[in-house]
Motif scaffolding. Sequence first.
Motif, PDB file in Angstrom:
ATOM      1  N   SER A  25       0.908  -6.582   1.378  1.00 52.33           N
ATOM      2  CA  SER A  25       1.899  -7.568   0.530  1.00 52.33           C
ATOM      3  C   SER A  25       2.800  -6.682   1.072  1.00 52.33           C
ATOM      4  O   SER A  25       4.339  -7.844   0.499  1.00 52.33           O
ATOM      5  CB  SER A  25       1.390  -6.760  -0.585  1.00 52.33           C
ATOM      6  N   ILE A  30      -2.110 -11.675 -10.842  1.00 51.36           N
ATOM      7  CA  ILE A  30      -1.406 -11.487 -10.676  1.00 51.36           C
ATOM      8  C   ILE A  30      -0.572 -10.377 -11.523  1.00 51.36           C
ATOM      9  O   ILE A  30       0.174 -11.222 -12.288  1.00 51.36           O
ATOM     10  CB  ILE A  30      -0.645 -12.994  -9.738  1.00 51.36           C
ATOM     11  N   SER A  47       0.331 -17.453  -3.114  1.00 54.73           N
ATOM     12  CA  SER A  47      -0.030 -16.233  -4.049  1.00 54.73           C
ATOM     13  C   SER A  47      -0.575 -16.452  -5.343  1.00 54.73           C
ATOM     14  O   SER A  47      -0.768 -15.983  -5.848  1.00 54.73           O
ATOM     15  CB  SER A  47       1.987 -16.089  -3.976  1.00 54.73           C
ATOM     16  N   ASP A  74       3.455 -21.942  -4.589  1.00 56.38           N
ATOM     17  CA  ASP A  74       3.673 -21.420  -3.484  1.00 56.38           C
ATOM     18  C   ASP A  74       1.644 -21.154  -3.335  1.00 56.38           C
ATOM     19  O   ASP A  74       1.448 -20.311  -3.991  1.00 56.38           O
ATOM     20  CB  ASP A  74       3.968 -20.041  -3.977  1.00 56.38           C
ATOM     21  N   ASN A 104      -4.632 -15.334   0.718  1.00 54.85           N
ATOM     22  CA  ASN A 104      -3.572 -14.797  -0.124  1.00 54.85           C
ATOM     23  C   ASN A 104      -2.804 -14.140  -0.357  1.00 54.85           C
ATOM     24  O   ASN A 104      -3.711 -12.672   0.190  1.00 54.85           O
ATOM     25  CB  ASN A 104      -4.386 -15.118  -1.784  1.00 54.85           C
ATOM     26  N   TYR A 105      -1.723 -13.359   0.070  1.00 52.12           N
ATOM     27  CA  TYR A 105      -0.360 -12.563  -0.178  1.00 52.12           C
ATOM     28  C   TYR A 105      -0.829 -12.156  -1.571  1.00 52.12           C
ATOM     29  O   TYR A 105      -1.238 -12.401  -2.561  1.00 52.12           O
ATOM     30  CB  TYR A 105       0.785 -13.448   0.093  1.00 52.12           C
ATOM     31  N   GLY A 106      -0.313 -10.901  -1.504  1.00 50.33           N
ATOM     32  CA  GLY A 106      -0.213  -9.216  -3.009  1.00 50.33           C
ATOM     33  C   GLY A 106      -1.680  -8.785  -2.823  1.00 50.33           C
ATOM     34  O   GLY A 106      -3.152  -8.697  -2.414  1.00 50.33           O
ATOM     35  N   ARG A 138      -7.221  -9.515  -2.060  1.00 48.56           N
ATOM     36  CA  ARG A 138      -6.654 -10.858  -2.849  1.00 48.56           C
ATOM     37  C   ARG A 138      -8.235 -11.963  -1.744  1.00 48.56           C
ATOM     38  O   ARG A 138      -8.776 -11.439  -0.887  1.00 48.56           O
ATOM     39  CB  ARG A 138      -5.244 -11.635  -2.451  1.00 48.56           C
ATOM     40  N   MET A 156       5.567  -9.104  -8.820  1.00 46.89           N
ATOM     41  CA  MET A 156       5.481 -10.668  -7.176  1.00 46.89           C
ATOM     42  C   MET A 156       5.373 -11.485  -7.773  1.00 46.89           C
ATOM     43  O   MET A 156       6.680 -12.486  -7.633  1.00 46.89           O
ATOM     44  CB  MET A 156       3.768 -10.140  -6.609  1.00 46.89           C
ATOM     45  N   ARG A 197       8.517 -16.146   4.019  1.00 50.41           N
ATOM     46  CA  ARG A 197       7.830 -14.568   4.031  1.00 50.41           C
ATOM     47  C   ARG A 197       8.276 -13.993   5.548  1.00 50.41           C
ATOM     48  O   ARG A 197       8.023 -14.904   6.360  1.00 50.41           O
ATOM     49  CB  ARG A 197       6.799 -14.587   3.365  1.00 50.41           C
ATOM     50  N   VAL A 248       8.235 -14.861  -6.428  1.00 52.98           N
ATOM     51  CA  VAL A 248       7.764 -16.137  -6.329  1.00 52.98           C
ATOM     52  C   VAL A 248       8.377 -16.591  -7.199  1.00 52.98           C
ATOM     53  O   VAL A 248       9.262 -18.295  -6.782  1.00 52.98           O
ATOM     54  CB  VAL A 248       5.898 -16.211  -6.631  1.00 52.98           C
TER      55      VAL A 248
END
Length: 471
Positions: free
Chosen positions: A329, A245, A139, A136, A197-199, A193, A249, A265, A253
């Motif tokens: 997020s 990370i 992430s 992924d 990138n997510y989160g 991030r 999360m 998502r 994932v």
Amino acid sequence: MKSLSIASLVCVALATAAAAQSQGEGTGEESLRQLQALSDGFAAVAAQVTPGVVSIVTEQTVTAQRSFRGTPWEFFGMPDSPSREQRREGQGSGVIVHYEGDSYIITNYHVVRKANKISVELTDERHFEAEVVGTDSLSDLAVLRIDEDELSSVPWGRSEDLRVGEWVLAIGNPFGWEHSISTGIVSAKGRRRFGENYGSFIQTDAAINPGNSGGALVNLRGELVGINTAIISRSGGYEGIGFAIPVDMARDVLRQLVEYGEVKRGLLGVVITDLDDVTAEALGMRNTRGVFVRSVGEDGPAEEAGVEQGDVILAVDGNPTRSTTALRSLIGASPPDTKVTLRLLRDRKEKEIVVELGELTEEVLTSARRSDPGEVSGGSLGLRLQELTPELARRLRYDEGTGVVVVAVRQGSRAFRRGFRQMDIILEINNEPLQSIDDFERILDELESGTAVMFLVRGRRETRFISLRLP
């Protein structure tokens, strides 16, 4: 019970030390005993967790060609050398975890990206070839599996329960030194991030270096609380700012990659930016706690629900959205078709709107990149890039027609310190001409962290070379 006793041992050592000091007894044998108890606590955590951390070596086949453009040899008509294949090795770390009765290895996506072969070494020096369960990129996580049933694992913790100032240990393989351990504290939570990138990130001052990527960040109970991922550094090595990370999360994932082979998502369908103090004041706000909607995607979930350009998103389902990181997020952690309630500020009045989320797909991302340049590439360098369109070329009085435009440079970033400026045009990387952002990403993707790179850049007054070491 064992992990609980480790944390208790450290806490008792600290409490005893404080009490002894207050009573004037913190010298001699008593002081040594207290320090030894503290040392024993860290050693017990290390002994418990280390067997669950692996060393990862990757092999990748790349096509290389030597170019003499921009060198004195070009004047003599020296031809470029023919293309040839080369084998490139990379290193990283991984963490063994249990999920639904099976063992998996979590690592970073960038550790195994484009690898033709992935080898895993355990603490007992056994070697296995790993199979990729799923990856992924958004992430920066990947899940691997090896053909072995009896594996030591690191127990799951909860990153949500972490407190700033709490002690943590980072375990990995920096610079190829297997199963190295460093200690530090949680410096901050919810750090933004890089790029797409997510989160969010956990920030720590535990030493993280190249090769630590994918390794474990654990608390004093020996529980996994983060996956070590990145650093901010002027030298390419540890300078006290590392990022992991959050495990909450990472666990989600892993679950989705194991069950579906992909991560699903939610999609809101807006282009957003953080509020600054001037914009907040103009909107009648007393602070910058909110996310400004720059534009709303046509026929997207937000538009259909009634979200408008210029709205400020204050909360999602009652959870404050104080930054774009927080909003991304929350939406990214929500499955497609989920109904969420947005609390908005519009015309200085608050209102609520229910939105049924769409699904974030690669097609949606590609479309978003084309319609909004954003920080889609070079995010970790501090650059925000855009394709060189004919209109932009005309405005910049640039006739060559190739290159990538720097539309913003983050103040204090690696790129800013090395001399990149807004409206620069990046013409070449390591003597290879750029036709698009895809070229930029492809070339940098093929280079390892810590590599020194030469950029040919056209500025407003001159064309110059800028050298920069990749993070």
